[in-house]
Motif scaffolding. Structure first.
Motif, PDB file in Angstrom:
ATOM      1  N   GLU A  89      -8.242  -1.447  -1.859  1.00 15.94           N
ATOM      2  CA  GLU A  89      -9.180  -0.810  -0.927  1.00 15.94           C
ATOM      3  C   GLU A  89     -10.493  -1.560  -0.835  1.00 15.94           C
ATOM      4  OE1 GLU A  89      -9.571   3.225  -2.152  1.00 15.94           O
ATOM      5  OE2 GLU A  89      -7.756   3.858  -1.116  1.00 15.94           O
ATOM      6  N   ASN A 113      -2.667  11.152  -6.948  1.00 14.80           N
ATOM      7  CA  ASN A 113      -1.420  10.386  -7.046  1.00 14.80           C
ATOM      8  C   ASN A 113      -0.205  11.166  -6.551  1.00 14.80           C
ATOM      9  OD1 ASN A 113      -1.331  12.200  -9.196  1.00 14.80           O
ATOM     10  ND2 ASN A 113      -0.264  10.760 -10.523  1.00 14.80           N
ATOM     11  N   ARG A 142      -3.779  -0.252  -8.511  1.00 12.57           N
ATOM     12  CA  ARG A 142      -3.547  -1.308  -7.513  1.00 12.57           C
ATOM     13  C   ARG A 142      -4.063  -0.865  -6.142  1.00 12.57           C
ATOM     14  NH1 ARG A 142       2.477  -2.643  -6.858  1.00 12.57           N
ATOM     15  NH2 ARG A 142       2.444  -0.705  -5.698  1.00 12.57           N
ATOM     16  N   GLU A 143      -3.853   0.395  -5.796  1.00 14.14           N
ATOM     17  CA  GLU A 143      -4.319   0.917  -4.509  1.00 14.14           C
ATOM     18  C   GLU A 143      -5.851   0.861  -4.434  1.00 14.14           C
ATOM     19  OE1 GLU A 143      -3.568   2.649  -0.719  1.00 14.14           O
ATOM     20  OE2 GLU A 143      -2.224   1.717  -2.164  1.00 14.14           O
ATOM     21  N   ARG A 144      -6.532   1.258  -5.522  1.00 13.93           N
ATOM     22  CA  ARG A 144      -7.997   1.189  -5.519  1.00 13.93           C
ATOM     23  C   ARG A 144      -8.493  -0.248  -5.427  1.00 13.93           C
ATOM     24  NH1 ARG A 144      -7.164   5.580  -9.111  1.00 13.93           N
ATOM     25  NH2 ARG A 144      -7.086   4.217 -10.928  1.00 13.93           N
ATOM     26  N   ARG A 178       0.849  -1.196   0.000  1.00 14.80           N
ATOM     27  CA  ARG A 178       0.000   0.000   0.000  1.00 14.80           C
ATOM     28  C   ARG A 178       0.884   1.246   0.000  1.00 14.80           C
ATOM     29  NH1 ARG A 178      -5.298  -1.126   1.798  1.00 14.80           N
ATOM     30  NH2 ARG A 178      -5.685   0.905   0.877  1.00 14.80           N
ATOM     31  N   ILE A 179       0.345   2.320  -0.521  1.00 20.14           N
ATOM     32  CA  ILE A 179       1.119   3.553  -0.678  1.00 20.14           C
ATOM     33  C   ILE A 179       1.485   4.186   0.659  1.00 20.14           C
ATOM     34  CG2 ILE A 179       0.994   5.932  -1.510  1.00 20.14           C
ATOM     35  CD1 ILE A 179      -0.562   4.912  -3.897  1.00 20.14           C
TER      36      ILE A 179
END
Length: 189
Positions: free
Chosen positions: A188, A110, A183-185, A79-80
């Protein structure tokens, strides 16, 4: 333990060592020579910052491996925010002796920023006023190298920001590629 000598061998010593600090004057001298070398090869200040950035990327790739080993991190961040927190807290503290401020960009989803009011690489480099060079480009390269090595493709750039109370700070602007945001979405959900 070496049975012949009764002393511990290199294999008996722990992998994690106490943090050995380099002399600040030695670092300042070495970094000023790096800047001087890049300055001789560059035609303008933009090219100087690009060269410093390019030198920082491979350093960042090695820094990630080193600090993951030292911190006994056996899993990779996916994760970011945890990855950026790792950079702002662990990596920054090991490299510069204090933590950076992590900020979210207001305009784009972003964009994230790492802010440092006393960035070490800008402390000992004096440039004339008519040459707006930011040696924080080297640190931006380190951040980009750490992120790329951790499979977070991003572009990092250094910017000088005027502080409200006077003085300046350096902000590393990190722009993640769309694949990272997708990828983050997906994670989630």
């Amino acid at each position: 333990m070496d049975p012949r000598r009764g002393r511990p061998t290199i294999y008996d010593k722990p992998l994690t060592k106490n943090r050995g600090e380099a002399s600040l004057s030695a670092f300042a001298f070495m970094f000023s020579e790096v800047v001087d070398y890049c300055l001789k090869k560059a035609n303008d200040m933009q090219e100087l910052e690009e060269r410093l950035h390019e030198l920082g990327v491979p350093v960042g790739m090695r820094v990630l491996d080193l600090y993951c080993c030292r911190e006994n991190r056996n899993k990779r961040e996916t994760r970011i925010l945890p990855m950026l927190n790792f950079i702002a807290q662990i990596v920054w503290k090991q490299l510069f002796g204090h933590q950076a401020d992590l900020l979210k960009g207001a305009d784009h989803e972003n964009e994230y920023m790492l802010n440092d009011k006393t960035l070490l690489v800008n402390r000992f480099i004096s440039v004339p006023r008519d040459y707006p060079v930011n040696c924080g480009a080297y640190v931006a390269g380190i951040v980009e190298g750490v992120l790329r090595s951790a499979e977070f493709p991003a572009a990092a750039s250094a910017h000088t920001v005027d502080e409200p109370g006077g003085g300046t700070s350096t902000t590393i602007l990190v722009r993640f590629e769309e694949s990272v945001m997708a990828r983050e979405r997906r994670l989630e959900r």
